[in-house]
Design a protein around this motif. Sequence first.
Motif, mmCIF file in Angstrom:
data_model
loop_
_atom_site.group_PDB
_atom_site.id
_atom_site.type_symbol
_atom_site.label_atom_id
_atom_site.label_comp_id
_atom_site.label_asym_id
_atom_site.label_seq_id
_atom_site.Cartn_x
_atom_site.Cartn_y
_atom_site.Cartn_z
ATOM 1 N N GLU A 36 2.063 6.135 -7.431
ATOM 2 C CA GLU A 36 0.908 6.597 -8.209
ATOM 3 C C GLU A 36 1.064 8.009 -8.784
ATOM 4 O O GLU A 36 0.679 8.236 -9.931
ATOM 5 C CB GLU A 36 -0.343 6.535 -7.333
ATOM 6 C CG GLU A 36 -1.520 5.742 -7.779
ATOM 7 C CD GLU A 36 -1.447 4.799 -8.945
ATOM 8 O OE1 GLU A 36 -1.987 5.173 -9.991
ATOM 9 O OE2 GLU A 36 -0.903 3.700 -8.841
ATOM 10 N N THR A 58 0.920 4.105 -3.015
ATOM 11 C CA THR A 58 0.712 5.519 -2.690
ATOM 12 C C THR A 58 1.886 6.375 -3.161
ATOM 13 O O THR A 58 1.693 7.472 -3.686
ATOM 14 C CB THR A 58 0.517 5.690 -1.164
ATOM 15 O OG1 THR A 58 -0.612 4.912 -0.765
ATOM 16 C CG2 THR A 58 0.319 7.138 -0.788
ATOM 17 N N LEU A 59 3.096 5.880 -3.016
ATOM 18 C CA LEU A 59 4.291 6.636 -3.406
ATOM 19 C C LEU A 59 4.461 6.708 -4.922
ATOM 20 O O LEU A 59 4.840 7.751 -5.467
ATOM 21 C CB LEU A 59 5.532 6.001 -2.764
ATOM 22 C CG LEU A 59 6.845 6.747 -2.938
ATOM 23 C CD1 LEU A 59 6.791 8.100 -2.244
ATOM 24 C CD2 LEU A 59 7.992 5.928 -2.389
ATOM 25 N N ALA A 101 0.832 -1.208 0.000
ATOM 26 C CA ALA A 101 0.000 0.000 0.000
ATOM 27 C C ALA A 101 0.867 1.258 0.000
ATOM 28 O O ALA A 101 0.569 2.234 -0.707
ATOM 29 C CB ALA A 101 -0.938 -0.004 1.213
ATOM 30 N N ALA A 102 1.957 1.245 0.750
ATOM 31 C CA ALA A 102 2.878 2.391 0.777
ATOM 32 C C ALA A 102 3.526 2.582 -0.586
ATOM 33 O O ALA A 102 3.686 3.720 -1.059
ATOM 34 C CB ALA A 102 3.949 2.193 1.852
ATOM 35 N N ASN A 128 11.877 5.950 1.035
ATOM 36 C CA ASN A 128 10.836 6.439 0.144
ATOM 37 C C ASN A 128 11.388 6.821 -1.224
ATOM 38 O O ASN A 128 10.791 7.630 -1.926
ATOM 39 C CB ASN A 128 10.098 7.623 0.773
ATOM 40 C CG ASN A 128 9.094 7.156 1.806
ATOM 41 O OD1 ASN A 128 8.601 6.029 1.745
ATOM 42 N ND2 ASN A 128 8.801 8.006 2.768
#
Length: 177
Positions: A53, A50-51, A46-47, A116
């Motif tokens: 997209e 989100t990063l 999920a992380a 990230n």
Amino acid sequence: MNPMNDSKIAIALTIAASAALSACGGESALSSGSGSGDGTQNEQIAAAITLIEPFVGVYDLQQNWNGIDGDQAFLSIRLTGNDGVSEAVLFDVDDIDNCIPTRPSTGEVIKDPFSNRVFLNDFIQFSAAVLTLNGTTLNINTVDASDIDSDGDREETIDISAERVAMVENDLGPLCE
């Protein structure tokens, strides 16, 4: 040997193994195959989604993206899959016939599992590439394997910029025959 005792032992071992397995993954371990750590893996996916997209789109690479003046190319970053990975496609426009190759280069965009940072993988043209996004400008920090700056150093890192364009892959031009 008593066959009746052997059956009882086998049943007891089966029940003990079943109890041990169900303790590992909670109530649904036997029916769904889930186990310890699934929640963490789902959170990591999920992380990643989100990063990554915000990077999805088609980008027009700068005219000197590979060291050849006037060479036009597009990088498309496709929607992120359920595994947290996006497919990336490099369309290097055929300069002679002015068409889009039917077999473009493909790679992937992934999240670094330890930070990230976002990586662009599997392209010869973009070795060890890290992506950043500033508005509609994609920055590709990569090793200068093509010696774009003509300084003789093919091991330095450089930045290549690309602007997001309001197109989809089908709008890039005619396909080469």
